[in-house]
Design an enzyme around this catalytic site. Structure first.
Site, PDB file in Angstrom:
ATOM      1  CD  GLU A   1      -6.690  -3.138   3.922  1.00  0.00           C
ATOM      2  OE1 GLU A   1      -6.553  -1.899   3.888  1.00  0.00           O
ATOM      3  OE2 GLU A   1      -5.741  -3.939   3.881  1.00  0.00           O
TER       4      GLU A   1
ATOM      5  CG  HIS B   1       1.877  -1.070   7.013  1.00  0.00           C
ATOM      6  ND1 HIS B   1       2.328  -2.225   6.413  1.00  0.00           N
ATOM      7  CD2 HIS B   1       0.594  -0.908   6.607  1.00  0.00           C
ATOM      8  CE1 HIS B   1       1.363  -2.728   5.640  1.00  0.00           C
ATOM      9  NE2 HIS B   1       0.304  -1.962   5.757  1.00  0.00           N
TER      10      HIS B   1
END
Length: 283
Positions: free
Chosen positions: A247, A73
């Protein structure tokens, strides 16, 4: 949905995962939260080097190796929704250019987390002599798109690429997992040559991540292995070099969030990822 996920596996000190999932492990989609990030709480910005015992390679052992770090991101994505919602071709279908990512309930954003871990990881890898490149360093107004992120690693002829993320699943869903590329041969996507080396990279990262951080594999994807195979992520589908996503935990679970917002734990996370990369590159 954002393009990165983490994984874990239990290491035996060699950097290899003790649990190796079968090649037929199901593809599982991760939960994501693309709401604009809220205000950032007070956080420890110091690069605390405290970590569990680890066995990094000798200094300079990665000279000549290129590692691309992909911090998931961008802190400014939420201000550029038109741009990041533009669809790009990932081989199997079309997906959004990028997303805003998730955040803890207290407003610590995934984009801030990924950049912090990426900086720590870069330092550790450079100490080993590796050349380290970023896909973005908070120096762009938005993005890059997932196809460009893949292209950056490809053009760098990277020996390894790791995309760093944190999940936005439900409370009670804990742990980390590593996402591996599935075999895809559609359009511009042809992952056949990178499936095996990417699995090796992912398993080594998973193993060292468990050892260094003490974190357990995800309890909601990966069937306890901490490894997940996916064919719907452009960052993996379009890569021509070994690449995985990690993650590191679930930002929406209070226990995981307490770790993710802790500088000392983030240093351990960076060390766990670094040790896995070093082990992979040394063979």
């Amino acid at each position: 949905m954002y393009e990165a996920m983490g994984d874990s596996a239990d290491p035996d000190g060699s950097g290899n995962a003790a649990v190796r999932p079968s090649d037929t492990a199901p593809t599982i989609s991760a939960t994501s939260d693309d709401k604009p990030p809220g205000p950032t709480p007070t956080d420890d910005p110091t690069a605390d080097s405290t970590s569990a015992p680890s066995a990094p390679a000798a200094s300079g052992s990665l000279k000549g190796k290129v590692v691309v770090i992909d911090p998931g991101h961008n802190p400014n994505n939420f201000q550029h929704t038109t741009e990041i919602n533009r669809k790009v071709n990932i081989g199997t279908n079309w997906k959004e250019c990028d997303t805003t990512g998730t955040s803890t309930n207290d407003g610590y954003t995934e984009a801030k987390f990924t950049l912090d871990v990426a900086h720590r990881l870069r330092t550790l890898l450079q100490e080993q002599g590796a050349t380290v490149k970023f896909t973005q360093d908070g120096d762009r107004s938005w993005g890059p798109c997932v196809d460009e992120r893949a292209e950056i690693g490809n053009k760098a002829h990277a020996d390894a690429v790791v995309s760093i993320h944190a999940d936005g699943a439900s409370a009670g869903q804990r742990g980390f997992h590593v996402i591996l590329p599935g075999k895809v041969d559609e359009g511009a996507a042809n992952t056949g040559p990178i499936v095996a080396p990417s699995r090796d990279l992912g398993e080594r990262i998973a193993g060292s991540f468990v050892r260094v951080t003490g974190s357990a594999p995800s309890n909601y994807v990966g069937a306890g292995t901490g490894l997940v195979t996916r064919k719907d992520l452009g960052g993996l589908n379009l890569s021509t070099v070994p690449k995985v996503f990690i993650e590191c935990g679930n930002m929406r679970d209070s226990k995981d969030a307490a770790q993710l917002t802790n500088g000392a734990w983030r240093q351990k996370a960076a060390r766990g990822i670094s040790d896995g990369i070093v082990s992979f590159l040394r063979g």
